[in-house]
Enzyme design. Structure first.
Site, PDB file in Angstrom:
ATOM      1  N   ALA A 114       0.892  -1.178   0.000  1.00  0.00           N
ATOM      2  CA  ALA A 114       0.000   0.000   0.000  1.00  0.00           C
ATOM      3  C   ALA A 114       0.922   1.218   0.000  1.00  0.00           C
ATOM      4  CB  ALA A 114      -0.909  -0.037   1.220  1.00  0.00           C
ATOM      5  N   ALA A 115       1.409   1.585  -1.175  1.00  0.00           N
ATOM      6  CA  ALA A 115       2.660   2.344  -1.234  1.00  0.00           C
ATOM      7  C   ALA A 115       2.536   3.847  -1.450  1.00  0.00           C
ATOM      8  CB  ALA A 115       3.555   1.754  -2.323  1.00  0.00           C
ATOM      9  N   ALA A 116       1.406   4.350  -1.973  1.00  0.00           N
ATOM     10  CA  ALA A 116       1.346   5.780  -2.299  1.00  0.00           C
ATOM     11  C   ALA A 116       1.206   6.608  -1.022  1.00  0.00           C
ATOM     12  CB  ALA A 116       0.163   6.064  -3.217  1.00  0.00           C
ATOM     13  N   PRO A 117       1.821   7.803  -0.987  1.00  0.00           N
ATOM     14  CA  PRO A 117       2.551   8.455  -2.075  1.00  0.00           C
ATOM     15  C   PRO A 117       3.995   8.007  -2.270  1.00  0.00           C
ATOM     16  CG  PRO A 117       2.426   9.910  -0.170  1.00  0.00           C
ATOM     17  CD  PRO A 117       1.619   8.695   0.187  1.00  0.00           C
ATOM     18  N   GLY A 118       4.535   7.160  -1.377  1.00  0.00           N
ATOM     19  CA  GLY A 118       5.859   6.629  -1.680  1.00  0.00           C
ATOM     20  C   GLY A 118       6.916   6.834  -0.603  1.00  0.00           C
ATOM     21  N   GLY A 119       6.491   7.236   0.610  1.00  0.00           N
ATOM     22  CA  GLY A 119       7.466   7.436   1.685  1.00  0.00           C
ATOM     23  C   GLY A 119       8.257   6.169   1.973  1.00  0.00           C
ATOM     24  N   ARG A 143      -3.470   7.944  -7.091  1.00  0.00           N
ATOM     25  CA  ARG A 143      -2.379   7.866  -6.117  1.00  0.00           C
ATOM     26  C   ARG A 143      -1.210   7.049  -6.675  1.00  0.00           C
ATOM     27  NH1 ARG A 143      -3.113   9.453  -0.949  1.00  0.00           N
ATOM     28  NH2 ARG A 143      -1.934   7.741  -0.015  1.00  0.00           N
ATOM     29  N   ASP A 183       1.873  -0.820   4.932  1.00  0.00           N
ATOM     30  CA  ASP A 183       1.549   0.408   5.669  1.00  0.00           C
ATOM     31  C   ASP A 183       0.066   0.630   5.363  1.00  0.00           C
ATOM     32  OD1 ASP A 183       2.093   2.712   7.129  1.00  0.00           O
ATOM     33  OD2 ASP A 183       2.491   3.887   5.331  1.00  0.00           O
ATOM     34  N   CYS A 236      -1.048   4.488  11.099  1.00  0.00           N
ATOM     35  CA  CYS A 236      -0.862   5.756  11.806  1.00  0.00           C
ATOM     36  C   CYS A 236      -2.095   6.007  12.654  1.00  0.00           C
ATOM     37  CB  CYS A 236      -0.586   6.883  10.819  1.00  0.00           C
ATOM     38  SG  CYS A 236      -1.881   7.109   9.603  1.00  0.00           S
TER      39      CYS A 236
HETATM   40  N1  SAM Z   1       3.063   3.730   2.542  1.00  0.00           N
HETATM   41  C1  SAM Z   1       2.655   5.032   2.093  1.00  0.00           C
HETATM   42  C2  SAM Z   1       3.785   6.015   2.293  1.00  0.00           C
HETATM   43  O1  SAM Z   1       4.661   5.756   3.111  1.00  0.00           O
HETATM   44  O2  SAM Z   1       3.823   7.024   1.598  1.00  0.00           O
HETATM   45  C3  SAM Z   1       1.373   5.467   2.744  1.00  0.00           C
HETATM   46  C4  SAM Z   1       0.261   4.467   2.565  1.00  0.00           C
HETATM   47  S1  SAM Z   1      -1.293   4.967   3.168  1.00  0.00           S
HETATM   48  C5  SAM Z   1      -1.111   4.829   4.860  1.00  0.00           C
HETATM   49  C6  SAM Z   1      -2.296   3.598   2.766  1.00  0.00           C
HETATM   50  C7  SAM Z   1      -2.556   3.389   1.295  1.00  0.00           C
HETATM   51  O3  SAM Z   1      -3.394   2.240   1.149  1.00  0.00           O
HETATM   52  C8  SAM Z   1      -3.280   4.529   0.614  1.00  0.00           C
HETATM   53  O4  SAM Z   1      -2.493   5.024  -0.461  1.00  0.00           O
HETATM   54  C9  SAM Z   1      -4.579   3.919   0.105  1.00  0.00           C
HETATM   55  O5  SAM Z   1      -4.965   4.403  -1.149  1.00  0.00           O
HETATM   56  C10 SAM Z   1      -4.228   2.446   0.032  1.00  0.00           C
HETATM   57  N2  SAM Z   1      -5.418   1.537   0.113  1.00  0.00           N
HETATM   58  C11 SAM Z   1      -6.687   1.883   0.346  1.00  0.00           C
HETATM   59  N3  SAM Z   1      -7.469   0.784   0.296  1.00  0.00           N
HETATM   60  C12 SAM Z   1      -6.690  -0.250   0.020  1.00  0.00           C
HETATM   61  C13 SAM Z   1      -6.918  -1.633  -0.183  1.00  0.00           C
HETATM   62  N4  SAM Z   1      -8.129  -2.187  -0.060  1.00  0.00           N
HETATM   63  N5  SAM Z   1      -5.855  -2.394  -0.491  1.00  0.00           N
HETATM   64  C14 SAM Z   1      -4.625  -1.864  -0.593  1.00  0.00           C
HETATM   65  N6  SAM Z   1      -4.351  -0.580  -0.403  1.00  0.00           N
HETATM   66  C15 SAM Z   1      -5.373   0.232  -0.101  1.00  0.00           C
END
Ligand code: SAM
Length: 472
Positions: A114-119, A143, A183, A236
């Site tokens: 679950a990588a966006a935005p990419g941190g 995203r 994440d 978080c």
């Molecule tokens: N790891 C990212 C970073 O460090 O920049 C932040 C990730 S954020 C906490 C969680 C991400 O999970 C979001 O970008 C969201 O779009 C995505 N997400 C939402 N629903 C999801 C699903 N069912 N399966 C996988 N990812 C999902």
């Protein structure tokens, strides 16, 4: 800000923290901390550069991340040309914990689910040092695009950016990854101070929904991790339902997993927002790629070196088709003229998406993802974008400019960050050509490439992609 918090949330935190709850709740009215993380792919312990950055942004080390620094908000590092050159990533300090605990190694096969935005992706890629394969996935298309841009700016050559739901990935890639970062999407209680919008979205039923979604994503992560592999789960948010309870229930459903460590970062104790991290291991043999990654270095013969002295293309599985071989010959022609210092591609294979030519990364042993494995999958970036194939020539990709060293180029026009030429280049304007600049070359800030320019008739035509131009 404290008065904006939902009653039910305050009550939950009071029953969780007991006497500490008051200090915790007071932290909502304290100023927040700002962080950036240096990109090891661009920055190689250059002490002079670090002292420039320290003064410029008033940096202070973040104790739990060796490349992380607090910065003074008023210095706005996100607007600095070094940011456009990918020298650092702006990241909330506590969020730097989980990729540290993932402990990625060069040469491994790693998934950021679950990588966006990419941190986390950019942090993991820095630790992989260009070796191995990193799959960075994001379910939401817009995203995934942002993730892809961040991967590009960071100069990451060994990442495949996908845009898929976890179940589709687990069908395609069972037992493929040495390490997985999840994440997870969560109710974001730890982000209330940073983002008031998260407060409006919060409700007890949203917490329940998030926990169910996390369980589902974790089950797919379990399928994709190799025996002996490491899974890091982070959120978080503070509530137990999305953290300890989610992990406990996961281990009950998957008895081959055990908890190695859990960490909580609290905003009233540390200088950062809230975070939960659980490190899990999967029973079984430690995967081969772990030891290969630890002991091996990429040799030129494992990949393709274009330009410079050697021009081999060993290590790619099988021979590329005649048309891909012709594309690579065009690229070689381009690099011979433009990058005489050569570009060292790691192990991999060429791949065409429409006109775009990519280098799909492999591990030293080859694979594990071949071009054919991507058929039917939504992929935002299948490796390093080398260029676009035009009639009998290659138009170099922005990603290529950001992944090479400026001194590999036939010409570089480099300026100090405050030079008017830098602002002009970032706005997309032409620059006056210096003596010796002819054809394709790089425009750089303090030697860090910002993008391609093409010199002719005394001018440098600007090839910064239109979407990346800045007008402020
Ligand atoms: N790891 C990212 C970073 O460090 O920049 C932040 C990730 S954020 C906490 C969680 C991400 O999970 C979001 O970008 C969201 O779009 C995505 N997400 C939402 N629903 C999801 C699903 N069912 N399966 C996988 N990812 C999902």
């Amino acid at each position: 800000m404290r008065q904006l918090l939902p009653e039910a949330y305050i009550h939950n935190m009071q029953s969780m923290l007991g006497p500490d709850a008051e200090r915790f709740l007071e932290s909502y009215d304290a100023p927040r901390a700002y962080g950036l993380r240096l990109n090891p792919l661009k920055y190689t312990s250059n002490k002079e550069l670090l002292s420039i950055l320290e003064k410029q942004f008033r940096l202070e080390p973040i104790p739990w991340c060796s490349t992380g620094f607090y910065y003074d908000e008023s210095t706005s590092p996100g607007k600095h040309p070094y940011y456009a050159a990918g020298l650092y990533y702006i990241q909330e300090p506590s969020a730097m914990t989980s990729a540290e605990l993932l402990d990625p190694q060069p040469g491994e096969v790693i998934l950021d689910l679950a990588a966006a935005p990419g941190g986390k992706t950019t942090q993991i890629a820095g630790k992989m040092a260009g070796q191995g394969v990193l799959v960075a996935n994001e379910i939401h298309p817009a995203r995934a695009q942002i993730l892809s841009e961040n991967v590009e700016r960071a100069g990451i050559a060994n990442a495949i950016v996908t845009n898929a739901p976890p179940d589709e990935l687990s069908r395609r890639f069972p037992s493929m990854f040495d390490r997985i970062m999840l994440d997870a999407p969560c109710s974001g209680e730890g982000m209330f101070r940073k983002d008031e919008g998260a407060i409006a979205e919060w409700s007890e039923s949203h917490v329940v929904m998030c926990a169910a979604r996390q369980a589902d994503i974790l089950d797919h992560a379990a399928i994709m991790l190799k025996p002996g592999g490491r899974l890091v789960y982070s959120t978080c948010t503070f509530n137990r339902a999305e953290n300890e309870n989610t992990i406990e229930a996961f281990c009950q459903r998957h008895p081959q997993f055990s908890v190695v460590q859990t960490e909580r970062v609290w905003p009233h104790i540390s200088r950062g927002e809230g975070h939960f991290v659980a490190v899990l291991s999967k029973a079984g043999e430690v995967p081969d790629t772990v030891s290969a990654g630890n002991n091996a270095r990429v040799h030129e013969s494992d990949g393709a070196r274009l330009g410079g002295r050697r021009r081999t293309q060993a290590g790619a599985p099988g021979r590329p088709s005649a048309s891909l071989a012709a594309d690579m010959a065009l690229l070689r022609g381009f690099t011979d003229a433009t990058l005489p210092g050569g570009i060292a591609l790691g192990p991999g294979e060429p791949l065409r998406f429409g006109d775009a030519l990519y280098w799909l990364p492999h591990t030293i042993g080859g694979g594990p993802i071949q071009a054919g494995d991507l058929t039917g999958l939504k992929v935002a970036r299948p490796g390093l974008h080398l260029g676009d194939v035009r009639k009998n020539r290659i138009e170099p990709a922005h990603a290529l400019a950001l992944s090479v060293h400026a001194d590999a180029a036939a010409w570089v026009q480099t300026y100090r960050p405050e030079a008017p030429e830098i602002a002009a280049f970032l706005r997309g304007e032409t620059l006056p050509a210096e003596e010796g600049s002819a054809g394709w070359g790089l425009v750089a800030v303090d030697g860090l490439p910002l993008g391609w320019g093409k010199a002719s008739g005394g001018q440098i035509k600007n090839h910064l992609p239109k979407g990346l131009r800045r007008f402020k």
